[in-house]
Design a protein around this motif. Structure first.
Motif, PDB file in Angstrom:
ATOM      1  N   PHE A 166       0.841  -1.196   0.000  1.00  0.00           N
ATOM      2  CA  PHE A 166       0.000   0.000   0.000  1.00  0.00           C
ATOM      3  C   PHE A 166       0.876   1.246   0.000  1.00  0.00           C
ATOM      4  O   PHE A 166       1.791   1.366   0.817  1.00  0.00           O
ATOM      5  N   ASP A 167       0.619   2.175  -0.902  1.00  0.00           N
ATOM      6  CA  ASP A 167       1.413   3.415  -0.928  1.00  0.00           C
ATOM      7  C   ASP A 167       0.630   4.501  -1.663  1.00  0.00           C
ATOM      8  O   ASP A 167      -0.486   4.263  -2.136  1.00  0.00           O
ATOM      9  N   THR A 168       1.227   5.676  -1.763  1.00  0.00           N
ATOM     10  CA  THR A 168       0.561   6.770  -2.487  1.00  0.00           C
ATOM     11  C   THR A 168       0.564   6.472  -3.993  1.00  0.00           C
ATOM     12  O   THR A 168       1.402   5.716  -4.500  1.00  0.00           O
ATOM     13  N   ASP A 169      -0.362   7.106  -4.700  1.00  0.00           N
ATOM     14  CA  ASP A 169      -0.433   6.930  -6.156  1.00  0.00           C
ATOM     15  C   ASP A 169       0.868   7.348  -6.840  1.00  0.00           C
ATOM     16  O   ASP A 169       1.327   6.685  -7.772  1.00  0.00           O
ATOM     17  N   VAL A 170       1.470   8.423  -6.354  1.00  0.00           N
ATOM     18  CA  VAL A 170       2.704   8.893  -7.003  1.00  0.00           C
ATOM     19  C   VAL A 170       3.911   8.021  -6.672  1.00  0.00           C
ATOM     20  O   VAL A 170       4.783   7.818  -7.511  1.00  0.00           O
ATOM     21  N   ASN A 171       3.952   7.476  -5.459  1.00  0.00           N
ATOM     22  CA  ASN A 171       5.019   6.518  -5.171  1.00  0.00           C
ATOM     23  C   ASN A 171       4.846   5.270  -6.028  1.00  0.00           C
ATOM     24  O   ASN A 171       5.827   4.713  -6.536  1.00  0.00           O
ATOM     25  N   ALA A 172       3.598   4.832  -6.208  1.00  0.00           N
ATOM     26  CA  ALA A 172       3.355   3.661  -7.055  1.00  0.00           C
ATOM     27  C   ALA A 172       3.853   3.931  -8.476  1.00  0.00           C
ATOM     28  O   ALA A 172       4.576   3.113  -9.059  1.00  0.00           O
ATOM     29  N   ALA A 173       3.499   5.066  -9.025  1.00  0.00           N
ATOM     30  CA  ALA A 173       3.931   5.393 -10.388  1.00  0.00           C
ATOM     31  C   ALA A 173       5.451   5.471 -10.463  1.00  0.00           C
ATOM     32  O   ALA A 173       6.072   5.004 -11.430  1.00  0.00           O
ATOM     33  N   ALA A 174       6.065   6.024  -9.424  1.00  0.00           N
ATOM     34  CA  ALA A 174       7.531   6.110  -9.397  1.00  0.00           C
ATOM     35  C   ALA A 174       8.139   4.709  -9.389  1.00  0.00           C
ATOM     36  O   ALA A 174       9.108   4.435 -10.113  1.00  0.00           O
ATOM     37  N   ILE A 175       7.573   3.819  -8.590  1.00  0.00           N
ATOM     38  CA  ILE A 175       8.094   2.450  -8.508  1.00  0.00           C
ATOM     39  C   ILE A 175       7.982   1.763  -9.873  1.00  0.00           C
ATOM     40  O   ILE A 175       8.907   1.096 -10.342  1.00  0.00           O
ATOM     41  N   GLY A 176       6.847   1.962 -10.558  1.00  0.00           N
ATOM     42  CA  GLY A 176       6.659   1.385 -11.895  1.00  0.00           C
ATOM     43  C   GLY A 176       7.658   1.941 -12.899  1.00  0.00           C
ATOM     44  O   GLY A 176       8.280   1.195 -13.675  1.00  0.00           O
ATOM     45  N   GLU A 177       7.849   3.248 -12.875  1.00  0.00           N
ATOM     46  CA  GLU A 177       8.809   3.866 -13.797  1.00  0.00           C
ATOM     47  C   GLU A 177      10.233   3.410 -13.489  1.00  0.00           C
ATOM     48  O   GLU A 177      11.066   3.319 -14.376  1.00  0.00           O
ATOM     49  N   GLY A 178      10.497   3.134 -12.225  1.00  0.00           N
ATOM     50  CA  GLY A 178      11.828   2.674 -11.834  1.00  0.00           C
ATOM     51  C   GLY A 178      12.090   1.246 -12.308  1.00  0.00           C
ATOM     52  O   GLY A 178      13.208   0.898 -12.691  1.00  0.00           O
ATOM     53  N   LEU A 179      11.051   0.418 -12.282  1.00  0.00           N
ATOM     54  CA  LEU A 179      11.232  -0.988 -12.672  1.00  0.00           C
ATOM     55  C   LEU A 179      11.215  -1.156 -14.188  1.00  0.00           C
ATOM     56  O   LEU A 179      12.011  -1.910 -14.755  1.00  0.00           O
ATOM     57  N   TRP A 180      10.298  -0.433 -14.864  1.00  0.00           N
ATOM     58  CA  TRP A 180      10.102  -0.703 -16.291  1.00  0.00           C
ATOM     59  C   TRP A 180      10.182   0.545 -17.179  1.00  0.00           C
ATOM     60  O   TRP A 180      10.075   0.435 -18.381  1.00  0.00           O
ATOM     61  N   GLY A 181      10.287   1.724 -16.605  1.00  0.00           N
ATOM     62  CA  GLY A 181      10.095   2.929 -17.418  1.00  0.00           C
ATOM     63  C   GLY A 181      11.292   3.845 -17.474  1.00  0.00           C
ATOM     64  O   GLY A 181      12.436   3.412 -17.617  1.00  0.00           O
ATOM     65  N   ALA A 182      11.030   5.126 -17.321  1.00  0.00           N
ATOM     66  CA  ALA A 182      12.014   6.176 -17.581  1.00  0.00           C
ATOM     67  C   ALA A 182      13.100   6.286 -16.517  1.00  0.00           C
ATOM     68  O   ALA A 182      14.046   7.052 -16.700  1.00  0.00           O
ATOM     69  N   ALA A 183      12.960   5.559 -15.416  1.00  0.00           N
ATOM     70  CA  ALA A 183      13.990   5.648 -14.376  1.00  0.00           C
ATOM     71  C   ALA A 183      14.629   4.288 -14.117  1.00  0.00           C
ATOM     72  O   ALA A 183      15.195   4.044 -13.047  1.00  0.00           O
ATOM     73  N   LYS A 184      14.540   3.414 -15.119  1.00  0.00           N
ATOM     74  CA  LYS A 184      15.101   2.065 -14.989  1.00  0.00           C
ATOM     75  C   LYS A 184      16.571   2.131 -14.584  1.00  0.00           C
ATOM     76  O   LYS A 184      17.349   2.875 -15.180  1.00  0.00           O
ATOM     77  N   GLY A 185      16.914   1.396 -13.549  1.00  0.00           N
ATOM     78  CA  GLY A 185      18.319   1.331 -13.140  1.00  0.00           C
ATOM     79  C   GLY A 185      18.758   2.440 -12.202  1.00  0.00           C
ATOM     80  O   GLY A 185      19.899   2.430 -11.751  1.00  0.00           O
ATOM     81  N   LEU A 186      17.880   3.396 -11.893  1.00  0.00           N
ATOM     82  CA  LEU A 186      18.278   4.490 -10.998  1.00  0.00           C
ATOM     83  C   LEU A 186      17.792   4.228  -9.574  1.00  0.00           C
ATOM     84  O   LEU A 186      16.740   3.630  -9.362  1.00  0.00           O
ATOM     85  N   ASP A 187      18.555   4.737  -8.604  1.00  0.00           N
ATOM     86  CA  ASP A 187      18.201   4.553  -7.186  1.00  0.00           C
ATOM     87  C   ASP A 187      17.574   5.798  -6.571  1.00  0.00           C
ATOM     88  O   ASP A 187      16.974   5.738  -5.505  1.00  0.00           O
ATOM     89  N   ASN A 188      17.786   6.939  -7.226  1.00  0.00           N
ATOM     90  CA  ASN A 188      17.287   8.207  -6.673  1.00  0.00           C
ATOM     91  C   ASN A 188      16.618   9.018  -7.772  1.00  0.00           C
ATOM     92  O   ASN A 188      17.288   9.541  -8.669  1.00  0.00           O
TER      93      ASN A 188
END
Ligand code: ADP
Ligand code: ZN
Length: 298
Positions: free
Chosen positions: A109-131
């Protein structure tokens, strides 16, 4: 066989429920308007249970990325509640509890924006980044930050759409549209604020309207504040207003101007077009993010 996960993008206007194993393996999806908590949660439960029954499978976990403000603290008595929202019927209402008791599977369970960030981090525009950071500029403005690979919560969770920005009322007399703060970030640039300011929906404004320069000005002020606060490796800007892609080059130019050479990184100074970017998952960032959250439980 792949594990199958459920996801809910719980928005103040609509709920999107999805069943998937990844971004290219979406098996079912349903959207319905956000009405009362009881009715809306009931519809979500019915969707997941019907899918499990009809396909004779068990979902491995559920991810929920929700509108807020909400309580994201697992040790709190009101973990998983929507807290101080002005949305009728939802103030201090339990979203996570009835999902848990009706579905009996692990839930992230998390905020909508944290969820979107997690998705972008795994599969999208922030793939491979930690911050990195993800903002939505739509009906409201919200921001999620991934810091050292984890979504930032802090005391409650950040409310990055409500920071105050330098606002010269002589130059720009618009008083803003936030019911709490008037001319905060959201009060100046969210879709409803633009509609109030320009007297027509933002999507009707021509792309060469001078108003976009002003919108980019405020977004760039916010970007320079967040770059100075968090030093993100990348910033993703999504949401309805950012469909106006002419905003990106304006935001790039002004962010560099407002930082004024102080943050000495070629990533910003030479490659800002690769630094402040649109979401790669587009308008699926929220729902895929909820799937990513569920996957991270394993
Ligand atoms: P939500 O924030 O409710 O999840 P959106 O991100 O689509 O949904 O944001 C909706 C807001 O964005 C509305 O205020 C709408 O006027 C504005 N909007 C949607 N599409 C565009 C567009 N192409 N250009 C400018 N504004 C838009
Ligand atoms: Zn505000």
């Amino acid at each position: 066989m792949d594990r199958i996960f459920g996801g809910i993008e719980a928005g103040g206007t609509k709920f999107v429920c999805v069943i998937a194993s990844g971004p290219n393996k979406i098996y079912a999806e349903e959207r319905f308007p956000t009405t009362t908590p009881q009715e809306t949660i009931q519809k979500a439960v019915a969707f997941f249970n019907a899918y499990q029954k009809n396909n004779n499978i068990k979902l491995s976990a559920l991810g929920v990325g929700s509108f807020g403000p909400l309580d994201p603290n697992p040790t709190s008595k009101t973990f998983g509640f929507i807290t101080s929202t002005p949305k009728p019927g939802w103030k201090n209402s339990d979203l996570l509890g009835p999902l848990k008791s009706n579905l009996n599977i692990p839930i992230a369970f998390d905020t909508d924006v944290n969820a979107a960030a997690i998705g972008e981090g795994l599969w999208g525009a922030a793939k491979g980044l930690d911050n990195f950071m993800y903002f939505t500029i739509g009906t409201g403005v919200g921001g999620g930050a991934i810091i050292n690979g984890k979504p930032l919560h802090g005391l409650l969770h950040p409310e990055m759409g409500h920071i105050r920005l330098k606002h010269d009322l002589n130059f720009d007399p618009f008083e803003g549209n936030c019911p709490y703060h008037g001319d905060c970030f959201e009060g100046l640039v969210a879709g409803p604020a633009l509609q109030k300011r320009f007297g027509q929906p933002a999507y009707n404004l021509p792309i060469d309207h001078p108003g976009w320069d002003l919108v980019a000005h405020y977004i760039a002020l916010a970007m320079s504040d967040f770059i100075c606060s968090f030093s993100p490796q990348r910033i993703i800007l999504g949401g309805g207003v950012m469909q106006q892609t002419q905003l990106f080059p304006l935001i790039h130019e002004k962010t560099i101007q407002y930082l004024n050479g102080y943050v000495q990184s070629p990533v910003i100074l030479e490659n800002i077009h690769k630094y402040i970017v649109p979401p790669k998952l587009g308008n699926q960032a929220g729902m895929l993010g909820s799937i990513a959250m569920a996957m991270q439980l394993f």
